[in-house]
Motif scaffolding. Structure first.
Motif, mmCIF file in Angstrom:
data_model
loop_
_atom_site.group_PDB
_atom_site.id
_atom_site.type_symbol
_atom_site.label_atom_id
_atom_site.label_comp_id
_atom_site.label_asym_id
_atom_site.label_seq_id
_atom_site.Cartn_x
_atom_site.Cartn_y
_atom_site.Cartn_z
ATOM 1 N N GLN A 197 -14.155 -14.654 -57.237
ATOM 2 C CA GLN A 197 -15.241 -13.900 -57.840
ATOM 3 C C GLN A 197 -16.344 -13.594 -56.831
ATOM 4 O OE1 GLN A 197 -15.089 -12.654 -60.867
ATOM 5 N NE2 GLN A 197 -17.075 -11.657 -60.674
ATOM 6 N N ASP A 198 -16.608 -14.524 -55.921
ATOM 7 C CA ASP A 198 -17.673 -14.301 -54.941
ATOM 8 C C ASP A 198 -17.340 -13.121 -54.031
ATOM 9 O OD1 ASP A 198 -20.196 -15.220 -53.587
ATOM 10 O OD2 ASP A 198 -18.809 -15.470 -51.912
ATOM 11 N N ARG B 296 -18.085 -10.003 -55.918
ATOM 12 C CA ARG B 296 -19.530 -9.801 -56.001
ATOM 13 C C ARG B 296 -20.079 -9.232 -54.699
ATOM 14 N NH1 ARG B 296 -23.887 -12.402 -54.334
ATOM 15 N NH2 ARG B 296 -22.621 -14.045 -53.390
ATOM 16 N N ARG B 297 -19.628 -9.760 -53.563
ATOM 17 C CA ARG B 297 -20.112 -9.284 -52.262
ATOM 18 C C ARG B 297 -19.672 -7.833 -52.000
ATOM 19 N NH1 ARG B 297 -21.972 -13.301 -48.746
ATOM 20 N NH2 ARG B 297 -21.760 -15.419 -49.577
#
Length: 287
Positions: free
Chosen positions: A29-30, A33-34
């Motif tokens: 997920q990170d 997001r980035r």
């Protein structure tokens, strides 16, 4: 694939910019997001450059590790546009005189291109519960549902697609030993596909036959029946600066007896009334 639109407001009214980016399905997920943060930054940069802070901004470029990474022709997709998903979940609880278990398994294989739509799905739901009654006897209830569906569609014009769909299931809850449906499908997109992420109006019509093998005799005295059947669905979706709207109007009918039919309307809306104030509405009606 994410499609992000920047829609100009006030002095930028009438301007719209779009960026499309892809993230691997199994990415954390990170990472997603980035990547979206990077896209938002690119979309907002032309607007920010025209503000008082514009002279303080700069744009950086990160060179790829190899030149091949820049060439779309160098990209090789060993899966040939197929996307596979497998999921499973289970829940259980119990105590001395009762127990409950519910599990769900699902697997799918999808392939979407500009010309073809292929979708294969299979699922299994198993529910098992028992209770010990006051006289010491045990009551057990088992519900099983499993089945699958196959959809094949081909675009014959930019707005019109033809195809076929086959679905089948066994479901204790619905009294089905076998519920099988085969139908031809016709889909018409009123709005070009390139605008799908912002708005869509799609009409889907299917016509075919349904075969039911029942576990117990129905209230109409049927143990097995095959009936001609058709259905239609009009789906409307919109994503705009003022909010999101989704609505669906649907109906189906047996062709051997036109008095046996159902229809319904469902919809939801998230409307932005003012900054910090949003109204959520939803409802459905069926007969």
């Amino acid at each position: 694939e994410y499609t992000v639109n920047a829609i100009g407001q006030r002095r930028w009214a009438g301007r719209s910019d779009t960026v499309v980016t892809n993230v691997e399905p199994a990415s954390p997920q990170d990472l997603r997001r980035r990547e979206l943060l990077r896209v938002f930054s690119l979309l907002l940069a032309p607007y920010a450059a025209q503000t008082a802070e514009g002279p303080l901004l700069s744009l950086a470029y990160r060179a790829p590790a190899t030149r091949a990474a820049q060439s779309p022709q160098a990209v090789n997709d060993p899966w040939n546009f197929w996307v596979f998903n497998v999921s499973a979940n289970a829940y259980s609880s119990g105590e001395k005189r009762q127990r409950f278990l519910d599990s769900y398994w699902n697997a799918s294989a999808n392939r979407y291109t500009e010309t073809w739509k292929l979708r294969i799905n299979g699922n299994l739901n198993y529910s098992d519960s028992w209770f010990e009654l006051s006289d010491g006897t045990r009551f057990t209830n088992i519900l099983r549902t499993y089945g699958g569906n196959v959809l094949v569609g081909r675009a014959i014009t930019p707005k019109l697609s033809l195809g076929a769909q086959v679905t089948g299931q066994r479901a204790d809850f619905y009294n089905y030993d076998l519920n099988l449906r085969a139908a031809a499908a016709l889909e018409y997109d009123f709005i070009p596909y390139r605008e799908y992420t912002r708005k869509s109006v799609i009409l889907l019509y299917t016509i075919g036959a349904i075969t039911n093998d029942y576990q117990d005799t129905t209230i109409y005295g049927e143990v097995r029946e095959t009936r001609p059947h058709h259905s239609a669905q009009l789906q409307v979706r919109a994503r705009q600066p003022w909010g999101n709207v989704t609505a669906s109007l649907y109906g189906s009918q047996f062709l051997h007896d036109v008095n046996r039919f159902n229809y319904g309307l469902s919809g939801s809306a998230d409307l932005r009334l003012a900054k910090g104030l949003q109204l959520n509405l939803s409802g459905n009606y069926g007969k």
